[in-house]
Scaffold this motif. Structure first.
Motif, PDB file in Angstrom:
ATOM      1  N   VAL A   1       0.766  -1.099  -0.073  1.00 32.34           N
ATOM      2  CA  VAL A   1       0.006   0.035  -0.057  1.00 32.34           C
ATOM      3  C   VAL A   1       0.717   1.076  -0.049  1.00 32.34           C
ATOM      4  CG1 VAL A   1      -1.908  -1.185   1.184  1.00 32.34           C
ATOM      5  CG2 VAL A   1      -0.244   0.079   2.596  1.00 32.34           C
ATOM      6  N   ASP A   2       0.244   2.389  -0.476  1.00 34.12           N
ATOM      7  CA  ASP A   2       0.883   3.582  -0.237  1.00 34.12           C
ATOM      8  C   ASP A   2       0.755   4.322   1.021  1.00 34.12           C
ATOM      9  OD1 ASP A   2       2.024   3.272  -3.220  1.00 34.12           O
ATOM     10  OD2 ASP A   2       0.014   4.109  -3.747  1.00 34.12           O
ATOM     11  N   LYS A   3      -0.286   4.003   1.686  1.00 32.48           N
ATOM     12  CA  LYS A   3      -0.760   4.849   2.783  1.00 32.48           C
ATOM     13  C   LYS A   3      -1.142   4.072   3.964  1.00 32.48           C
ATOM     14  CE  LYS A   3      -2.676   8.801   0.440  1.00 32.48           C
ATOM     15  NZ  LYS A   3      -3.516   9.562   0.015  1.00 32.48           N
ATOM     16  N   GLY A   4      -0.365   4.206   4.975  1.00 28.33           N
ATOM     17  CA  GLY A   4      -0.562   3.362   6.234  1.00 28.33           C
ATOM     18  C   GLY A   4      -1.588   3.771   6.888  1.00 28.33           C
ATOM     19  N   LYS A   5      -2.136   2.966   7.930  1.00 33.19           N
ATOM     20  CA  LYS A   5      -3.080   3.428   8.867  1.00 33.19           C
ATOM     21  C   LYS A   5      -2.712   4.706   9.778  1.00 33.19           C
ATOM     22  CE  LYS A   5      -3.753  -1.396   9.838  1.00 33.19           C
ATOM     23  NZ  LYS A   5      -3.515  -2.473  10.680  1.00 33.19           N
ATOM     24  N   PRO A   6      -3.606   5.620  10.049  1.00 28.93           N
ATOM     25  CA  PRO A   6      -4.913   5.367  10.001  1.00 28.93           C
ATOM     26  C   PRO A   6      -5.918   5.580   8.565  1.00 28.93           C
ATOM     27  CG  PRO A   6      -4.728   7.585  10.703  1.00 28.93           C
ATOM     28  CD  PRO A   6      -3.438   6.995  10.288  1.00 28.93           C
TER      29      PRO A   6
ATOM     30  N   GLY B   1      -5.974   1.996  14.153  1.00 28.69           N
ATOM     31  CA  GLY B   1      -6.493   0.913  13.392  1.00 28.69           C
ATOM     32  C   GLY B   1      -7.870   0.750  13.292  1.00 28.69           C
ATOM     33  N   GLU B   2      -8.558   0.954  14.224  1.00 28.68           N
ATOM     34  CA  GLU B   2     -10.046   1.135  14.314  1.00 28.68           C
ATOM     35  C   GLU B   2     -10.293   2.196  13.315  1.00 28.68           C
ATOM     36  OE1 GLU B   2     -13.814   1.614  17.468  1.00 28.68           O
ATOM     37  OE2 GLU B   2     -11.787   2.533  17.979  1.00 28.68           O
ATOM     38  N   GLN B   3      -9.883   3.386  13.325  1.00 33.06           N
ATOM     39  CA  GLN B   3     -10.174   4.424  12.516  1.00 33.06           C
ATOM     40  C   GLN B   3     -10.021   4.077  11.028  1.00 33.06           C
ATOM     41  OE1 GLN B   3     -11.712   7.227  13.454  1.00 33.06           O
ATOM     42  NE2 GLN B   3     -11.701   5.947  15.336  1.00 33.06           N
ATOM     43  N   ALA B   4      -8.907   3.322  10.732  1.00 31.31           N
ATOM     44  CA  ALA B   4      -8.584   2.703   9.478  1.00 31.31           C
ATOM     45  C   ALA B   4      -9.802   2.052   8.860  1.00 31.31           C
ATOM     46  CB  ALA B   4      -7.339   1.996   9.278  1.00 31.31           C
ATOM     47  N   ALA B   5     -10.470   0.999   9.817  1.00 36.92           N
ATOM     48  CA  ALA B   5     -11.288   0.039   9.481  1.00 36.92           C
ATOM     49  C   ALA B   5     -12.572   1.093   9.001  1.00 36.92           C
ATOM     50  CB  ALA B   5     -11.959  -0.851  10.666  1.00 36.92           C
ATOM     51  N   TYR B   6     -12.861   2.036   9.957  1.00 40.53           N
ATOM     52  CA  TYR B   6     -14.133   2.934   9.707  1.00 40.53           C
ATOM     53  C   TYR B   6     -14.021   3.532   8.341  1.00 40.53           C
ATOM     54  CZ  TYR B   6     -15.182   1.520  14.350  1.00 40.53           C
ATOM     55  OH  TYR B   6     -15.665   0.936  15.535  1.00 40.53           O
ATOM     56  N   ARG B   7     -12.708   4.186   7.912  1.00 40.80           N
ATOM     57  CA  ARG B   7     -12.456   4.829   6.836  1.00 40.80           C
ATOM     58  C   ARG B   7     -12.546   3.974   5.705  1.00 40.80           C
ATOM     59  NH1 ARG B   7      -7.347   9.130   7.535  1.00 40.80           N
ATOM     60  NH2 ARG B   7      -8.236  10.411   9.139  1.00 40.80           N
ATOM     61  N   ALA B   8     -12.381   2.570   5.843  1.00 42.06           N
ATOM     62  CA  ALA B   8     -12.481   1.800   4.787  1.00 42.06           C
ATOM     63  C   ALA B   8     -13.930   1.406   4.521  1.00 42.06           C
ATOM     64  CB  ALA B   8     -11.503   0.336   4.987  1.00 42.06           C
TER      65      ALA B   8
ATOM     66  N   LYS C   1     -18.986   5.827  11.691  1.00 45.34           N
ATOM     67  CA  LYS C   1     -18.236   6.807  10.708  1.00 45.34           C
ATOM     68  C   LYS C   1     -16.906   7.124  11.492  1.00 45.34           C
ATOM     69  CE  LYS C   1     -22.227   9.068   8.598  1.00 45.34           C
ATOM     70  NZ  LYS C   1     -22.989  10.332   8.264  1.00 45.34           N
ATOM     71  N   PRO C   2     -15.735   7.369  10.773  1.00 51.59           N
ATOM     72  CA  PRO C   2     -14.654   7.421  11.540  1.00 51.59           C
ATOM     73  C   PRO C   2     -14.667   8.973  12.147  1.00 51.59           C
ATOM     74  CG  PRO C   2     -14.491   8.074   9.118  1.00 51.59           C
ATOM     75  CD  PRO C   2     -15.724   7.290   9.307  1.00 51.59           C
ATOM     76  N   SER C   3     -13.895   9.038  13.305  1.00 49.04           N
ATOM     77  CA  SER C   3     -13.812  10.140  14.277  1.00 49.04           C
ATOM     78  C   SER C   3     -12.775  10.865  13.829  1.00 49.04           C
ATOM     79  CB  SER C   3     -13.605   9.636  15.756  1.00 49.04           C
ATOM     80  OG  SER C   3     -13.162  10.778  16.600  1.00 49.04           O
ATOM     81  N   LEU C   4     -12.886  12.279  13.403  1.00 52.73           N
ATOM     82  CA  LEU C   4     -11.843  12.855  12.893  1.00 52.73           C
ATOM     83  C   LEU C   4     -10.828  13.152  14.224  1.00 52.73           C
ATOM     84  CD1 LEU C   4     -13.759  15.695  10.829  1.00 52.73           C
ATOM     85  CD2 LEU C   4     -12.199  13.925   9.923  1.00 52.73           C
TER      86      LEU C   4
ATOM     87  N   GLN D   1      -2.488  11.154  15.642  1.00 59.33           N
ATOM     88  CA  GLN D   1      -1.135  10.891  15.035  1.00 59.33           C
ATOM     89  C   GLN D   1      -0.184  12.284  15.082  1.00 59.33           C
ATOM     90  OE1 GLN D   1      -0.737  10.636  10.797  1.00 59.33           O
ATOM     91  NE2 GLN D   1      -3.195  10.606  10.662  1.00 59.33           N
ATOM     92  N   TYR D   2      -1.042  13.443  15.212  1.00 60.66           N
ATOM     93  CA  TYR D   2      -0.495  14.712  15.113  1.00 60.66           C
ATOM     94  C   TYR D   2      -0.375  15.322  16.911  1.00 60.66           C
ATOM     95  CZ  TYR D   2      -1.894  14.296  10.199  1.00 60.66           C
ATOM     96  OH  TYR D   2      -1.965  13.809   9.225  1.00 60.66           O
ATOM     97  N   ALA D   3      -0.696  14.337  17.758  1.00 58.98           N
ATOM     98  CA  ALA D   3      -0.597  14.819  19.097  1.00 58.98           C
ATOM     99  C   ALA D   3       0.733  15.170  19.631  1.00 58.98           C
ATOM    100  CB  ALA D   3      -1.504  14.020  19.937  1.00 58.98           C
ATOM    101  N   GLN D   4       0.702  16.011  20.204  1.00 59.77           N
ATOM    102  CA  GLN D   4       2.127  16.285  21.159  1.00 59.77           C
ATOM    103  C   GLN D   4       2.496  14.939  22.047  1.00 59.77           C
ATOM    104  OE1 GLN D   4       2.476  19.874  23.236  1.00 59.77           O
ATOM    105  NE2 GLN D   4       4.724  19.251  23.730  1.00 59.77           N
ATOM    106  N   LEU D   5       3.701  14.432  21.939  1.00 59.82           N
ATOM    107  CA  LEU D   5       4.029  13.353  22.627  1.00 59.82           C
ATOM    108  C   LEU D   5       4.920  13.791  23.805  1.00 59.82           C
ATOM    109  CD1 LEU D   5       4.652  11.325  19.267  1.00 59.82           C
ATOM    110  CD2 LEU D   5       2.699  11.090  20.689  1.00 59.82           C
TER     111      LEU D   5
END
Length: 241
Positions: free
Chosen positions: A142-147, A175-182, A228-231, A237-241
């Motif tokens: 694939v070109d784009k990984g999860k989410p 991964g759950e978000q990836a499922a809903y996006r799919a 529906k996926p949650s924005l 993935q962009y949250a401060q760590l």
């Protein structure tokens, strides 16, 4: 009469087929120590688990790091992980029995993971699980990984099953978000998260010891509407760590 299409189960690998997140986190922590970073690897994976390792690493650095360097760091982390996990490779409780039952019940079965081919082989061939999967899709396919939903979309396409007839088994928020996006349903596997951490799974399970194909069919019949996926969750993935 039109033929009724089968249902499909699509499994993530890490944290679903195997409970290896503690070793994954330890490998990240050793890498961070070597790089002089103080990021907490367990908290990091709690937010970003499911993404390719290079994407996870990209989120750690405050300044941009060249892709080649990220791949070198990811390879170092992979080596550390394999050393740590070498003698611990075993399936999550009840997995083989459930896979056998699902195939007997007519489910198509796919594997959709962010891992590369050699890492997939390191797990599923060592555990002799390949025979149960009709399709295996990994990072290299694939070109784009999860989410992003591409991993699961490609798996469904190769299985020949419509997305709405697919159920993803995931242990990670992204991964759950990836499922809903799919456009698929999801069952949460709580090897690393609490049941309440998931957004809208059909069910959450600690392992496969009590899960049956009939139970999944009942849940699908009771829950025809796809989440529906949650924005907000996908943006972690962009949250401060």
């Amino acid at each position: 009469m039109p033929t009724i299409q089968p249902y499909a189960l699509i499994f993530d690998m890490d944290g679903v087929l195997i409970d290896n997140t503690p070793e994954q986190a330890k490998a990240f922590q050793l890498l961070f120590r070597d790089l002089g970073l103080t990021t907490n690897a367990r908290k990091l994976l709690r937010r970003l688990n499911g993404m390719p390792a290079t994407n996870i690493l990209k989120a750690v650095f405050t300044n941009p790091v060249p892709e080649k360097q990220l791949k070198e760091y990811a390879a170092q982390r992979e080596f550390l992980y394999r050393v740590l996990y070498w003698n611990k490779r075993r399936e999550v409780a009840g997995l083989t029995r459930f896979l056998q039952a699902a195939r007997a019940a007519g489910f198509k079965i796919g594997l959709g993971t962010g891992s590369a081919t050699d890492t997939i082989e390191y797990i599923i061939d060592h555990l002799d699980l390949r025979r149960y999967f009709d399709v295996i899709v990994g990072k290299d396919d694939v070109d784009k990984g999860k989410p992003h939903g591409e991993t699961y979309t490609v798996t469904a396409r190769q299985l020949g099953v419509l997305p709405e007839r697919c159920v993803v088994l995931e242990d990670a928020i992204l991964g759950e978000q990836a499922a809903y996006r799919a456009g698929m349903h999801c069952i949460g596997v709580t090897t690393n998260l609490k049941a309440t951490d998931f957004q809208a799974p059909l069910l959450t399970i600690p392992d496969f010891a009590q899960l049956t194909p009939q139970r999944i069919l009942e849940l699908l019949d009771q829950n025809p509407k796809l989440p529906k996926p949650s924005l907000e969750l996908a943006k972690r993935q962009y949250a401060q760590l």
